[in-house]
Design an enzyme around this catalytic site. Structure first.
Site, PDB file in Angstrom:
ATOM      1  N   GLU A  50       0.793  -1.094   0.000  1.00  0.00           N
ATOM      2  CA  GLU A  50       0.000   0.000   0.000  1.00  0.00           C
ATOM      3  C   GLU A  50       0.801   1.105   0.000  1.00  0.00           C
ATOM      4  OE1 GLU A  50      -2.571  -2.565   1.690  1.00  0.00           O
ATOM      5  OE2 GLU A  50      -3.050  -2.038   0.877  1.00  0.00           O
ATOM      6  N   LEU A 101       2.904  -4.107   0.461  1.00  0.00           N
ATOM      7  CA  LEU A 101       1.723  -4.959   0.343  1.00  0.00           C
ATOM      8  C   LEU A 101       1.309  -5.376   1.749  1.00  0.00           C
ATOM      9  CD1 LEU A 101       2.806  -7.345  -2.580  1.00  0.00           C
ATOM     10  CD2 LEU A 101       1.319  -5.342  -2.753  1.00  0.00           C
ATOM     11  N   ASP A 102       0.020  -5.590   1.949  1.00  0.00           N
ATOM     12  CA  ASP A 102      -0.444  -6.101   3.228  1.00  0.00           C
ATOM     13  C   ASP A 102       0.209  -7.456   3.510  1.00  0.00           C
ATOM     14  OD1 ASP A 102      -2.140  -3.924   3.479  1.00  0.00           O
ATOM     15  OD2 ASP A 102      -3.852  -4.982   2.606  1.00  0.00           O
ATOM     16  N   LYS A 103       0.267  -7.815   4.769  1.00  0.00           N
ATOM     17  CA  LYS A 103       0.873  -9.078   5.175  1.00  0.00           C
ATOM     18  C   LYS A 103       0.335 -10.256   4.359  1.00  0.00           C
ATOM     19  CE  LYS A 103       1.027 -12.298   9.078  1.00  0.00           C
ATOM     20  NZ  LYS A 103       0.643 -12.536  10.497  1.00  0.00           N
TER      21      LYS A 103
END
Length: 336
Positions: free
Chosen positions: A15, A162-164
């Protein structure tokens, strides 16, 4: 260029941040109870044993700024000698300097590398930045071990995230000059990022849709994001192109193209139009088709090389869990 699938074990020889809004708290207050093994040690030495995910130099910084407290009277200094059964607390904070975190050997899937940048294919489950609850084992830790120059760069050269539980492609800078150039390119919308998402409910209407709705913190739940009314709540403009690739009885496979990089943007926009991502429980999805994490994969990344000016395009194949989920729902995908 296609994903080469090269797996490299990181070592010392070898993000968007424009809208970085963390949903975790900014610090973690951790209690301290020193035992016989720490008796007689300097406070900074004892903390290395109690909080091994941080370097001694960083722990000394925390002591100096008053983030470490002992219950017994007296000044709290790095040289203070710890006694068995001493109690206290330490306030762990993310640091803006990558030197505060330790290099950790890990396998990184490197799609492309040269002296200026890396393209990494991040697996689901790998946290990008250290944060409360995930102070070690992150991509940043791995990059510090992979590239000895990364210690000299903010965030070890990471320019977007990026998200986990989102898998896929990320670009990482290997010099400050390239890092600044990539950040400018991302801010100018010159880096192309496309995602594949498996969502609940059959698609209806036009096969292409532009979602142009601002995103901010959910006023009812500060730990998640939401589409907001900018006249009433703080937020930022957010735009996502969504294209239907395949439709099914239980859900749909879509391609999402980001025009902005807000926190959880695709997840929020998909939920807002009635198609929450499979297994994305934060935004209304439920586990299905074998998926145990949000069904989101950054499959395509395109950019102009900041130094050579070469046009670069990379693809990442679907990870196995998402591929299996498509099969379960009678869907399929072939890029090209």
């Amino acid at each position: 260029m296609k994903n080469s699938g090269l797996i490299i074990s990181s070592g010392h020889d070898s993000e968007d941040l424009e809208d970085r809004v963390d949903t975790e708290p900014e610090f973690e207050l951790r209690p301290l109870v020193f035992g016989p093994a720490q008796h007689g040690l300097r406070l900074d030495q004892a903390l290395v044993e109690m909080v091994p995910e941080f370097s001694r130099s960083y722990l000394q910084q925390l002591i100096q700024c008053g983030a470490v407290k002992l219950e017994r009277p007296g000044a709290c200094k790095a040289s203070t000698r710890v006694k068995a059964a001493d109690r206290g607390s330490i306030e762990l904070r993310p640091t803006p300097q990558s030197q505060a975190f330790k290099p950790e050997l890990m396998k990184l899937e490197v799609v492309y590398q040269d002296e200026h940048l890396l393209i990494i294919n991040k697996p689901a489950g790998l946290v990008v930045h250290p944060a409360p609850g995930n102070w070690s084992g992150t991509l940043l830790n791995g990059l510090l071990a992979f590239d000895s120059q990364a210690v000299n760069l903010p965030r070890a050269g990471i320019v977007h995230r990026l998200d986990k539980d989102t898998s896929g492609l990320m670009v990482v800078a290997r010099s400050r000059l390239v890092m600044d150039a990539l950040i400018r390119a991302i801010a100018a919308r010159e880096v192309g990022r496309q995602y594949l998402a498996l969502a609940h409910h059959p698609w209806t209407g036009s096969s292409s849709r532009l979602v142009d709705q601002p995103i901010g913190r959910d006023p009812r739940n500060r730990l998640r994001m939401a589409v907001v009314d900018l006249g009433k709540n703080a937020g930022k403009l957010a735009r996502t192109d969504i294209d239907l690739l395949q439709n099914g009885d239980r859900g749909c496979l879509v391609r999402c193209t980001l025009h902005t990089g807000r926190t959880h943007q695709i997840r929020v926009h998909m939920a807002a139009i009635g198609h929450p991502l499979v297994a994305d429980e934060i935004y209304g999805g439920v586990a299905a088709a074998g998926m145990q994490r949000q069904a989101l994969h950054a499959f395509r990344l395109s950019l102009t090389h900041p130094v050579t000016q070469q046009a670069l395009v990379f693809f990442s194949e679907l990870p196995q869990d998402l591929s299996d989920a498509l099969t379960q729902w009678g869907l399929s995908y072939t890029h090209g």
